[in-house]
Design an enzyme around this catalytic site. Structure first.
Site, PDB file in Angstrom:
ATOM      1  N   PRO A 198       0.647  -1.175   0.113  1.00 24.09           N
ATOM      2  CG  PRO A 198      -0.615  -1.486   1.699  1.00 24.09           C
ATOM      3  CD  PRO A 198       0.729  -2.092   1.241  1.00 24.09           C
ATOM      4  N   PRO A 199       0.260   2.259  -0.344  1.00 25.11           N
ATOM      5  CG  PRO A 199      -0.923   3.905  -1.463  1.00 25.11           C
ATOM      6  CD  PRO A 199      -1.181   2.459  -0.733  1.00 25.11           C
ATOM      7  N   GLY A 200       2.677   4.452   1.095  1.00 22.06           N
ATOM      8  CA  GLY A 200       3.352   5.027   2.479  1.00 22.06           C
ATOM      9  C   GLY A 200       3.792   3.940   3.247  1.00 22.06           C
ATOM     10  CB  THR A 201       4.249   0.269   3.102  1.00 22.93           C
ATOM     11  OG1 THR A 201       4.307   0.044   1.682  1.00 22.93           O
ATOM     12  CG2 THR A 201       2.921   0.094   3.468  1.00 22.93           C
ATOM     13  CE  LYS A 203       4.976   0.835  -2.846  1.00 25.43           C
ATOM     14  NZ  LYS A 203       4.229   1.244  -1.793  1.00 25.43           N
ATOM     15  CD  GLU A 420     -22.008  10.865  16.636  1.00 26.27           C
ATOM     16  OE1 GLU A 420     -21.358   9.581  16.612  1.00 26.27           O
ATOM     17  OE2 GLU A 420     -22.270  11.389  15.674  1.00 26.27           O
TER      18      GLU A 420
END
Length: 636
Positions: A198-201, A203, A420
């Site tokens: 995934p993005p941000g891991t 690479k 809520e």
């Protein structure tokens, strides 16, 4: 450098020549000085009147100065009595030689100056066109940026939380350091390595760390840099990139977002004659043509491995596929330790607590969390970053920024508080639900209020009970509105909850086989072009099952709220008073226990009786005011 010096010399020569010519012309013709042209007869009259002070005679040109200070010039004719006339009237005169070498040279330059100027302009434009042609030819050159081993300071010590991936890539580092060690034994190093995650891991960071550890040149390029508007440019850039790699071997070539160029062939509007496919074909040929002793390794990264062409993933090209997932609690702790070294923190800040409270955060998310915490501490004029800053930054990232400028009416606050509270009560009564971290009616992001749940542990899969609990909690807000205010007073505040519940229920039916009538079959998304066309009966059955799941969840939420109506009122009243409650405070309210609530002034003990209600309804005056305001709003 040599070409630059030649250009500078040429232009300096032109500037000096023009300056000399201008100065000579100014000297001879008096440029910049106002000269009055007069007739020769008028000149003779002025001489006879004694008004001429001095003159210069150069051939037939006469220039001089009157006694009044006025400068003049004139053209002489064949007049033999001029010299005696000048002597008679005491005029100071000087005869200049008109055929000297400098004068001759000056006349030649003046006559040829326009032609020389045209030749210079022509040469200038020819050089510009040649430079433009060179730029045009660089379309086929690779746009890979070279990061030398000296400038690359990233190592494996800067990468944390992905130990398995580092172990896989350690072999590549060893090959780049000592390639002969493997070649002597007949071993072949993988020609390509594909990083999937995934993005941000991390690479890209991992690829830079490999180059930093191996101390080799590092070429970086994006998949979108290959394709241009001109046909054949992408393939040419691929060839040039690999040629650069061979010249700098051993080296590492990193292609980020390779799915931009490595997408499955034959898919899309371009068909088989697509420029992107030509680029991919050239990339396949270049990767398969490498020899073991060339020392060039390709590392690519993508977060969409499903769209890559199978030929790109076969052994001999990208031999290894390394999956980099979201870090677990141990990985998050290691990543936080790396980033916390760069900022001053309070002594009571515990990395393990921050890591436990950030499930699902990627490495980039954790870096952003640390940076936001530092900015918040600086905004509060602190010298160190405290736990409060980290918690505030986490809430800001997860829930959004507080919209303090949004003014809500009392009836809107009451509706939001019960909405809520419905989420909170259903979540607290279901064992399969995640624990509540915080509930608030302060508008954050696009929500008027929210209940944030955080899992206690990292999960790799979800049970049916967990999914049913999530459906019930999602419908808890709508159920609370119906129980307290009736069907006619339900609001649009449940839009996001309904969307979330619908998406989850449809995935349960079409992806995870959790419907007995539909069965354990994969049907995919409705807008998926690769999905087979569903029959009308099956499509209706899927919709019916999805509706049944959500309807059952709404009924179950309503049942839970009716059985815990007093707790619902207590929590809603506490939310109206304090606006934000923690998970422990909500648990105490549900069980009727007193709890400590820290206000802006002091710590106030809220007893059970202060939040109790006499019956199963809201305060009558509050409800009457709310109904009156709502009825007035409907009439308007």
């Amino acid at each position: 450098m040599k070409k630059l010096l030649e250009n500078l010399s040429l232009w300096m020569g032109i500037i000096i020549l023009v300056t000399l010519l201008f100065g000579q012309v100014a000297l001879n013709f008096g440029f910049g000085i106002r000269n009055e042209k007069i007739q020769f007869s008028e000149f003779l009259d002025l001489v006879e009147k004694g008004e001429v002070q001095k003159i210069v005679i150069e051939g037939y040109d006469i220039s001089g100065v009157l006694k009044s200070g006025t400068r003049f010039y004139t053209k002489a004719t064949q007049y033999t009595e001029l010299i005696p006339l000048l002597r008679k009237n005491n005029v100071d005169f000087q005869v200049a030689s008109g055929d000297s070498f400098l004068g001759l040279l000056f006349n030649i330059l003046i006559s040829w100056f326009p032609m020389l100027l045209l030749i210079g302009v022509w040469i200038f434009f020819m050089k510009q066109m040649q430079a433009g042609g060179n730029k045009t030819m660089t379309f086929g050159k690779s746009k890979a940026r070279l990061l030398s081993d000296r400038s690359n300071k990233v190592t494996f010590h800067d990468v944390a939380g992905i130990d398995e991936a580092k172990e896989e890539l350690a072999e590549i580092v060893e090959f780049l350091r000592e390639p002969k060690k493997f070649q002597k034994l007949g071993g072949k190093i993988p020609k390509g390595c594909l990083l999937i995650g995934p993005p941000g891991t991390g690479k890209t960071l991992l690829a830079k760390a490999i180059a930093g550890e191996a101390k080799v040149p590092f070429f970086s390029i994006s998949g979108s840099d290959f394709v241009e508007m001109f046909v054949g440019v992408g393939a040419s850039r691929v060839r040039d990139m690999f040629e650069q790699g061979k010249k700098n071997a051993p080296c590492l070539i990193f292609i980020d977002e390779i799915d931009a160029v490595g997408r499955h062939r034959g898919v899309g509007f371009g068909g088989g004659n697509d420029e992107r496919e030509q680029t991919l074909n050239q990339l396949l040929v270049e990767m398969d043509g490498f020899e073991a002793n060339e020392g060039v390794i390709i590392i690519a990264a993508t977060n969409r491995p499903d769209v890559l062409d199978p030929a790109l993933l076969r052994p001999g090209r990208f031999d290894r596929q390394i999956t980099i997932s979201i870090p677990d609690i141990a990985g998050r702790q290691k990543i936080l330790e790396v980033h916390l070294k760069k900022i001053p923190t309070a002594p009571n800040v515990e990395v393990s607590i921050i890591a436990r409270g950030t499930p699902g955060f990627s490495g980039a998310d954790l870096a952003n969390l640390v940076n936001e915490s530092a900015l918040i501490a600086a905004r509060r004029n602190k010298k160190v970053v405290t736990n409060e800053d980290f918690e505030y930054a986490r809430d800001k990232i997860l829930m959004g920024m507080e919209r303090k400028s949004l003014v809500m009416r009392e009836e809107e606050k009451l509706l939001t508080a019960y909405h809520e509270a419905g989420h909170a009560v259903t979540s607290l009564k279901l064992e399969a639900s995640d624990p509540i971290h915080k509930a608030t009616i302060i508008p954050r992001g696009r929500a008027l209020g929210l209940v944030m749940r955080l899992p206690e542990h990292d999960r790799v899969s979800f049970t049916r009970a967990k999914m049913h609990a999530d459906l019930i909690v999602a419908m808890g807000g709508r159920a609370a509105e119906q129980v307290i205010f009736g069907d006619d007073k339900t609001t649009s505040g449940a839009a996001s909850d309904i969307k979330q519940a619908t998406h989850l229920a449809r995935s349960m039916v079409t992806k995870w086989g959790m419907s007995e009538k539909v069965g354990p079959l994969l049907y995919g998304e409705q807008n998926d072009p690769n999905n087979h066309i569903l029959s009308i009966e099956m499509s209706n059955l899927i919709d019916s099952e999805v509706k049944q799941l959500i309807t059952d969840a709404l009924k179950e939420a309503t049942k839970i709220l009716n059985e815990n109506i007093e707790s619902l009122h207590r929590i809603a009243k506490a939310l109206l008073e304090y606006e934000t409650l923690t998970g422990q405070e909500l648990s105490d309210l549900l069980e009727g226990k007193p709890f400590l609530k820290k206000t802006a002034d002091d710590k106030k003990v809220v007893s059970k009786s202060s939040l109790d209600v006499e019956d199963d309804t809201v305060d009558k005056e509050t409800l009457e005011k709310l109904e009156s305001d709502l009825d007035t709003g409907d009439k308007e």
